[in-house]
Design a protein around this motif. Structure first.
Motif, PDB file in Angstrom:
ATOM      1  N   PRO A   1      44.733  34.752  42.641  1.00 56.45           N
ATOM      2  CA  PRO A   1      43.557  34.049  42.125  1.00 56.45           C
ATOM      3  C   PRO A   1      42.278  34.870  42.212  1.00 56.45           C
ATOM      4  O   PRO A   1      41.288  34.545  41.551  1.00 56.45           O
ATOM      5  CB  PRO A   1      43.479  32.807  43.026  1.00 56.45           C
ATOM      6  CG  PRO A   1      44.863  32.584  43.502  1.00 56.45           C
ATOM      7  CD  PRO A   1      45.459  33.950  43.646  1.00 56.45           C
ATOM      8  N   GLU A   2      42.297  35.921  43.024  1.00 53.83           N
ATOM      9  CA  GLU A   2      41.159  36.830  43.140  1.00 53.83           C
ATOM     10  C   GLU A   2      41.563  38.187  42.558  1.00 53.83           C
ATOM     11  O   GLU A   2      42.304  38.941  43.177  1.00 53.83           O
ATOM     12  CB  GLU A   2      40.738  36.950  44.601  1.00 53.83           C
ATOM     13  CG  GLU A   2      40.353  35.597  45.197  1.00 53.83           C
ATOM     14  CD  GLU A   2      40.029  35.652  46.685  1.00 53.83           C
ATOM     15  OE1 GLU A   2      40.140  36.746  47.272  1.00 53.83           O
ATOM     16  OE2 GLU A   2      39.665  34.618  47.245  1.00 53.83           O
ATOM     17  N   ILE A   3      41.084  38.482  41.356  1.00 56.52           N
ATOM     18  CA  ILE A   3      41.407  39.765  40.718  1.00 56.52           C
ATOM     19  C   ILE A   3      40.796  40.900  41.514  1.00 56.52           C
ATOM     20  O   ILE A   3      41.445  41.893  41.851  1.00 56.52           O
ATOM     21  CB  ILE A   3      40.907  39.789  39.266  1.00 56.52           C
ATOM     22  CG1 ILE A   3      41.487  38.627  38.475  1.00 56.52           C
ATOM     23  CG2 ILE A   3      41.251  41.124  38.596  1.00 56.52           C
ATOM     24  CD1 ILE A   3      40.793  38.388  37.143  1.00 56.52           C
ATOM     25  N   VAL A   4      39.506  40.766  41.801  1.00 58.76           N
ATOM     26  CA  VAL A   4      38.802  41.651  42.730  1.00 58.76           C
ATOM     27  C   VAL A   4      38.318  40.775  43.868  1.00 58.76           C
ATOM     28  O   VAL A   4      37.560  39.822  43.652  1.00 58.76           O
ATOM     29  CB  VAL A   4      37.617  42.365  42.060  1.00 58.76           C
ATOM     30  CG1 VAL A   4      36.866  43.228  43.078  1.00 58.76           C
ATOM     31  CG2 VAL A   4      38.093  43.218  40.886  1.00 58.76           C
ATOM     32  N   SER A   5      38.759  41.052  45.079  1.00 55.94           N
ATOM     33  CA  SER A   5      38.401  40.253  46.244  1.00 55.94           C
ATOM     34  C   SER A   5      37.510  41.080  47.154  1.00 55.94           C
ATOM     35  O   SER A   5      37.914  42.136  47.647  1.00 55.94           O
ATOM     36  CB  SER A   5      39.666  39.827  46.998  1.00 55.94           C
ATOM     37  OG  SER A   5      39.341  38.975  48.067  1.00 55.94           O
TER      38      SER A   5
END
Length: 493
Positions: A250-254
């Motif tokens: 759910p987080e492409i870039v976290s």
């Protein structure tokens, strides 16, 4: 003195020669890791004045890496190789150590594990990686991975590249292709020591594609920091990258530390969002998000303090909640608590963004119990045909809305009662991007001024009273644009 026959030099041929005809400057291949924007650079040509070491087998490569010194370029002939550790090898800014393919993509790392340990100013260029072990950069600085093709062999969870260890800083990962990741783990992980994230690392001009299917956790394209070190400053910059069909986490870039920047990237048909998951004082600006109507595509999700989100273009996104175009989310802890928790939003600044034809645009507090505090949502343009354009799922505390333009069509409503003009912004689609048309009521009507807002999403200057939204009506040169595969990766300029 008798000279040995040439055949005795078959293991490693070392020729100290001046590559005068080559046009690659020392700084082009050695440059790494500052936080400024830059034009594309780096190629698969040996550096001028390098000492060349030619290798054609794994044994020769191992020997060459063990003996590497500053100013040396190890050139891999076409073929398959197993690779090992590079320990305590230090080039300089003007005389790096370079390990590169003789022909782009024709030297293939099929086995072994590379760990660059306690080293500096080392570049790996033009290689194809199909091995099944994490590439580790440990307690090192000014390490560069450029123009490589990463398509690792996975049978279980695997992080492909990790930067870790104490005193890691100023590393650069640029102009690479990352593709076809279908097990847990990240393409790129920026960690550090047990207390401090690696600092001033740069991830730029890469092409990330085809990661998935959707997982609940631990399948980000990029993770910057982690909860245990989330109070440290990272100063990481993620810029000018293309993300396509990045559907894993759910987080492409976290982002999980302080003071990082995500800018000028393009996200295409990728499920999930850029998440400021932990930490404070990060910026997300000048990015293009195109959902293409694909299920679950999102934009930016925010937790923590003093973040800035501006000059972003969100279009055709279908996500809601965690995957809304912009989610200033609720928290489950306030100003203290477990580092792994969702920290309450304080003083978020979301200004001069443009939202067009998204299922859910600006959401406030979709999840958890603690609504955002002392935040600003101003001078954004929101155009949509369904739901509330500004959707307060929890009542924020001391929220300021000012100078926004909302244009509901179809069954859509504005959703709030103050700080929004209901007027057609007269957006005109130019290529993929919606910009202001002549006569738009957004021109020269911004409610505030911000020291960080020097230009717009195109990189065109803003002067005087700014225009509302991500675009400034201008005839100036477009500096930043939505990226395609020709603009990033191995063969980009």
């Amino acid at each position: 003195m008798n000279r040995p026959r040439l055949s005795t030099y078959a293991a490693i041929t070392v020729a100290a020669i001046t590559i005068a005809a080559l046009t690659t400057a020392a700084s082009a291949l050695a440059s790494t890791g500052d936080t400024s924007s830059r034009t594309p650079s780096g190629n698969s040509t040996p550096q001028a004045n390098a000492t060349i070491v030619n290798v054609s087998s794994s044994t020769q490569l191992t020997t060459a890496m063990a003996n590497a010194v500053a100013g040396q370029t190890i050139v891999l002939a076409n073929g398959s190789y197993s690779i090992g550790k590079l320990n305590a090898k230090n080039g300089t800014s003007s005389a790096p150590i370079t390990i590169m393919a003789a022909q782009q993509g024709k030297a293939i790392i099929t086995g072994g594990q590379l760990e660059v340990l306690s080293s500096s100013y080392v570049t790996f260029s033009g290689l194809k990686w199909t091995n099944s072990n994490t590439l580790k950069i440990t307690s090192s600085h000014h390490i560069r991975l450029t123009r490589n093709h990463f398509r690792l062999t996975e049978s279980s969870s695997l992080k492909w590249i990790i930067i870790q260890g104490a005193n890691s800083h100023h590393n650069r990962i640029d102009h690479n292709l990352f593709e076809e990741k279908h097990q847990l783990g990240n393409f790129i992980t920026i960690d550090g020591s047990s207390t401090q994230q690696s600092q001033y690392d740069l991830i730029d001009y890469n092409h990330f594609r085809n990661i998935g299917p959707r997982a609940t956790n631990e399948m980000e394209a990029i993770r910057v920091g982690w909860s245990a070190i989330s109070k440290s400053d990272g100063f990481t910059t993620v810029e000018n990258n293309l993300f396509e069909n990045c559907d894993g986490d759910p987080e492409i870039v976290s982002v999980k530390s302080n003071a990082n920047t995500v800018r000028y990237n393009t996200f295409r048909t990728s499920q999930g969002s850029v998440s400021l998951r932990h930490g404070n004082r990060s910026q997300v600006h000048g990015n293009f998000f195109f959902g293409g109507g694909k299920t679950g595509t999102g934009g930016v999700r925010v937790y923590g303090q003093d973040h800035k989100i501006y000059n972003n273009h969100f279009e055709g996104l279908t996500g809601t909640g965690y995957d809304a175009a912009l989610q200033l989310d609720g928290g489950d802890v306030d100003t203290s608590g477990a580092l792994s928790s969702h920290w309450r939003v304080y003083r978020a600044t979301a200004v001069h963004n443009t939202f067009v034809n998204n299922v859910s645009n600006i959401e406030i507090g979709a999840n958890y119990s603690l609504a955002p505090v002392d935040s600003l949502v101003a001078d954004n343009i929101v155009v949509g045909s369904s739901g509330k354009l500004f959707n307060e799922l929890k009542m924020p505390k001391n929220m300021t809305y000012a100078g926004n333009i909302g244009w509901p069509t179809g069954s859509a409503t504005i959703g709030i009662t103050t700080g929004v003009r209901t007027v057609n912004p007269l957006l005109a689609k130019q290529g993929e991007v919606y910009r202001l048309g002549t006569g738009s009521p957004a021109v020269n009507t911004a409610s505030g001024s911000y020291s960080f807002l020097a230009d717009d999403m195109d990189g065109q200057s803003r002067s005087g009273t700014a225009d509302v939204g991500a675009d400034e009506l201008s005839t100036g040169t477009v500096v930043h644009k939505p990226l395609n595969s020709a603009d990033v990766g191995i063969s980009a300029p």
